[in-house]
Design an enzyme around this catalytic site. Sequence first.
Site, PDB file in Angstrom:
ATOM      1  N   GLU A 208       0.296  -1.668  -0.353  1.00 14.21           N
ATOM      2  CA  GLU A 208       0.006  -0.009  -0.201  1.00 14.21           C
ATOM      3  C   GLU A 208       1.165   1.435  -0.601  1.00 14.21           C
ATOM      4  O   GLU A 208       1.818   1.664   1.477  1.00 14.21           O
ATOM      5  CB  GLU A 208      -0.718   0.027   1.334  1.00 14.21           C
ATOM      6  CG  GLU A 208      -2.023  -0.979   1.241  1.00 14.21           C
ATOM      7  CD  GLU A 208      -2.633  -1.621   0.325  1.00 14.21           C
ATOM      8  OE1 GLU A 208      -3.049  -0.364  -0.552  1.00 14.21           O
ATOM      9  OE2 GLU A 208      -3.406  -2.099  -0.382  1.00 14.21           O
ATOM     10  N   CYS A 242      -1.718   8.965   3.034  1.00 14.96           N
ATOM     11  CA  CYS A 242      -1.887   9.008   1.761  1.00 14.96           C
ATOM     12  C   CYS A 242      -2.942   8.468   0.937  1.00 14.96           C
ATOM     13  O   CYS A 242      -3.019   9.104  -0.431  1.00 14.96           O
ATOM     14  CB  CYS A 242      -1.651   7.115   2.037  1.00 14.96           C
ATOM     15  SG  CYS A 242      -2.817   6.415   2.350  1.00 14.96           S
TER      16      CYS A 242
END
Length: 456
Positions: A208, A242
């Site tokens: 990720e 993010c």
Amino acid sequence: MSAIPTLIQRQRTFFNTGNTYPVTFRIEQLKHLKQAILKHQHAIAAAAKADLGRPEFEAYFEMGVMAELNLALKRLKKWVKPKRVAPQVEHLPATAWIQPEPLGVILVIAPWNYPFQLMISPLIGTIAAGNCTILKPSELAPKTSQVITTLIKETFDSNYVAVVEGGVKTSQQLLAEKFDHIFFTGGPQVGRIVMAAAAEHLTPITLELGGKSPCIVDVGVRLDYTAKRIAWGKFINAGQTCLAPDYLVVDRRIKSDLIKHLQQAIHAFFGEDPVQSPDFARIVNDRHFFRLQNLLSTETPVIGGQTIPEERYIAPTVIDRVSWDSPIMEDEIFGPILPVLQYDDIDEAISQIKIKPKPLAFYLFSNNPQIQDKVLHSSSSGTICFNDTVLQFGAWNLPFGGVGTSGIGKYHGQASFDTFSNQKSVLKRHIWPDLPMRYPPYRGKLGLLKKFLGMG
């Protein structure tokens, strides 16, 4: 034998006992984890404040995993059930199914920006799937790392779930070992290192990684609501998210009005002087602070721009007159700086976005179904959200992850269970009858085979 290989071997031995397989055991462990989070909630929030200057409200975002945990407790008995598949005619009489089974020993490496949530969320999946787990918290969030260590030691036997604290050297030692799956959240640079290390053992991975997530703003939207949702998604955790919108691409006709509404939203959220606000976080360390300050030095903010090095404070900042080749458009910003670009033609804007690596998220504010459909089908991103920001992360029934350089693999909810399981294919046939066609000698059988295969 050193401590890390010994720990891994102990977990592998425990896994091989089969004790983690029964669904009743998995549910029991998830309930233990739930109670542990409730018990330590104040310590988790305090750690987020100490590590990142997070306000208590945002610190509780770390406990958003409780909703995912509850989903796993509710659905796990359904997830573990074998899934029947219709056998092909040539296999009859037979039955076929997909049997989920645990992988073994999993390594989870968490980042510093949401250090508790992004550790516990994959742990929920590893437990639900019946695995043993080694957790590596980020050394850049030391207080949260300590809380995680305490919570896990109090809740689980280390032969089942264990925490290994440490810095880069510790991560290197862990990555040198053989695991059955590695789950990493962080940046692309370290992601490449993790992927290379995993390749040495042919270990499957989930990465990720993030990226420059664009946000297009079309005409015809309510600019006050749009500005509030963009400012919230960008400036929570001081932009260290993010999924945060990395930059805006705004229709030229509404750009100046949107910037005015952004200024109003920032003032409403954080007051006249955001450094005094109890609701605005700080940059995690000096290295990231000075990286962001250097980015600011090449631009002229229209909102914010103030910095205080000793507090690692960077004001909520908006930058106008940015071009596609500006230095700030090269890498993910990961801070409270929002560049604004403009467009005259939506197709041109999408084309410019597509030149860049595929992002983790794509945001579009538009009431036009044709434009929504155009963005949906002509762009590629790990996730997409219309008329809001960041909230797709907490949609636990939706698989979450990147594409291309923004990540490999998905998790959350059942996607986590699937990621940490081997979907084993099973075909069960009967001994009788046994047709002779497939066996040698083959003379005279080819025509019948071609007909069966649809080739003749």
